[in-house]
Design a protein around this motif. Structure first.
Motif, PDB file in Angstrom:
ATOM      1  N   MET A  45     -13.073  62.919 -39.360  1.00 50.99           N
ATOM      2  CA  MET A  45     -12.241  63.143 -38.265  1.00 50.99           C
ATOM      3  C   MET A  45     -12.372  62.199 -37.489  1.00 50.99           C
ATOM      4  O   MET A  45     -13.388  61.465 -37.171  1.00 50.99           O
ATOM      5  CB  MET A  45     -12.497  64.478 -37.445  1.00 50.99           C
ATOM      6  CG  MET A  45     -12.549  65.590 -38.305  1.00 50.99           C
ATOM      7  SD  MET A  45     -11.056  66.303 -39.163  1.00 50.99           S
ATOM      8  CE  MET A  45      -9.820  66.244 -37.621  1.00 50.99           C
ATOM      9  N   SER A  46     -10.954  61.436 -37.135  1.00 48.17           N
ATOM     10  CA  SER A  46     -10.820  60.119 -36.326  1.00 48.17           C
ATOM     11  C   SER A  46     -11.640  59.917 -35.148  1.00 48.17           C
ATOM     12  O   SER A  46     -12.393  59.260 -34.907  1.00 48.17           O
ATOM     13  CB  SER A  46      -9.725  59.985 -35.896  1.00 48.17           C
ATOM     14  OG  SER A  46      -8.530  59.604 -37.062  1.00 48.17           O
ATOM     15  N   VAL A  47     -11.789  61.225 -34.349  1.00 43.70           N
ATOM     16  CA  VAL A  47     -12.495  61.092 -33.323  1.00 43.70           C
ATOM     17  C   VAL A  47     -14.018  61.122 -33.269  1.00 43.70           C
ATOM     18  O   VAL A  47     -14.621  60.235 -32.555  1.00 43.70           O
ATOM     19  CB  VAL A  47     -11.824  62.233 -32.362  1.00 43.70           C
ATOM     20  CG1 VAL A  47     -12.767  63.595 -32.747  1.00 43.70           C
ATOM     21  CG2 VAL A  47     -12.296  62.237 -30.771  1.00 43.70           C
ATOM     22  N   THR A  48     -14.505  61.801 -34.348  1.00 43.88           N
ATOM     23  CA  THR A  48     -15.901  61.449 -34.602  1.00 43.88           C
ATOM     24  C   THR A  48     -16.299  60.092 -35.103  1.00 43.88           C
ATOM     25  O   THR A  48     -17.235  59.428 -34.617  1.00 43.88           O
ATOM     26  CB  THR A  48     -16.289  62.588 -35.578  1.00 43.88           C
ATOM     27  OG1 THR A  48     -16.012  64.027 -34.975  1.00 43.88           O
ATOM     28  CG2 THR A  48     -17.851  62.441 -35.655  1.00 43.88           C
ATOM     29  N   ILE A  49     -15.595  59.740 -36.180  1.00 39.56           N
ATOM     30  CA  ILE A  49     -16.058  58.468 -36.854  1.00 39.56           C
ATOM     31  C   ILE A  49     -15.984  57.192 -35.451  1.00 39.56           C
ATOM     32  O   ILE A  49     -16.780  56.303 -35.560  1.00 39.56           O
ATOM     33  CB  ILE A  49     -14.861  58.142 -37.932  1.00 39.56           C
ATOM     34  CG1 ILE A  49     -14.973  59.012 -38.918  1.00 39.56           C
ATOM     35  CG2 ILE A  49     -15.147  56.618 -38.477  1.00 39.56           C
ATOM     36  CD1 ILE A  49     -16.338  59.395 -39.768  1.00 39.56           C
ATOM     37  N   ALA A  50     -14.715  57.323 -34.892  1.00 41.69           N
ATOM     38  CA  ALA A  50     -14.488  56.180 -33.857  1.00 41.69           C
ATOM     39  C   ALA A  50     -15.543  56.238 -32.810  1.00 41.69           C
ATOM     40  O   ALA A  50     -16.223  55.525 -32.423  1.00 41.69           O
ATOM     41  CB  ALA A  50     -13.219  56.469 -33.291  1.00 41.69           C
ATOM     42  N   ARG A  51     -16.271  57.190 -32.323  1.00 38.35           N
ATOM     43  CA  ARG A  51     -17.172  57.676 -31.690  1.00 38.35           C
ATOM     44  C   ARG A  51     -18.493  57.042 -32.050  1.00 38.35           C
ATOM     45  O   ARG A  51     -19.356  56.519 -31.147  1.00 38.35           O
ATOM     46  CB  ARG A  51     -17.333  59.069 -30.913  1.00 38.35           C
ATOM     47  CG  ARG A  51     -18.168  59.072 -30.005  1.00 38.35           C
ATOM     48  CD  ARG A  51     -18.250  60.637 -29.219  1.00 38.35           C
ATOM     49  NE  ARG A  51     -18.880  61.294 -30.433  1.00 38.35           N
ATOM     50  CZ  ARG A  51     -18.174  62.712 -30.870  1.00 38.35           C
ATOM     51  NH1 ARG A  51     -16.732  62.553 -30.504  1.00 38.35           N
ATOM     52  NH2 ARG A  51     -18.714  63.341 -31.698  1.00 38.35           N
TER      53      ARG A  51
END
Length: 73
Positions: A45-51
């Motif tokens: 998920m983008s939000v998890t990977i980015a964080r």
């Protein structure tokens, strides 16, 4: 883009394939001629990977390094 990947040691994509999905990829080089042989990536998920990108990259790079040594491409 390739110069940036070589400098940073990984590639990162966010939403390019599917909205809400991101991936980090690291290279695996051939031990015989040091050419790019494959990549290893983690997708989520983008939000998890980015964080967690800064945390994920070194661990993914270590797994790629061990895989390269184990398989001896």
């Amino acid at each position: 883009e390739f110069d940036k990947i070589r400098k940073e040691g990984f590639s990162y994509e966010n939403g390019e394939l599917f909205e809400g999905v991101a991936a980090i990829s690291v290279p695996i080089y051939s031990s015989q001629d040091n050419h790019l042989f494959a990549t290893l990536s983690l997708t989520g998920m983008s939000v998890t990977i980015a964080r967690r990108k800064k945390e994920i990259y070194p661990k993914l790079a270590e797994v790629a390094r061990r895989l390269q040594q184990t398989i001896d491409f």
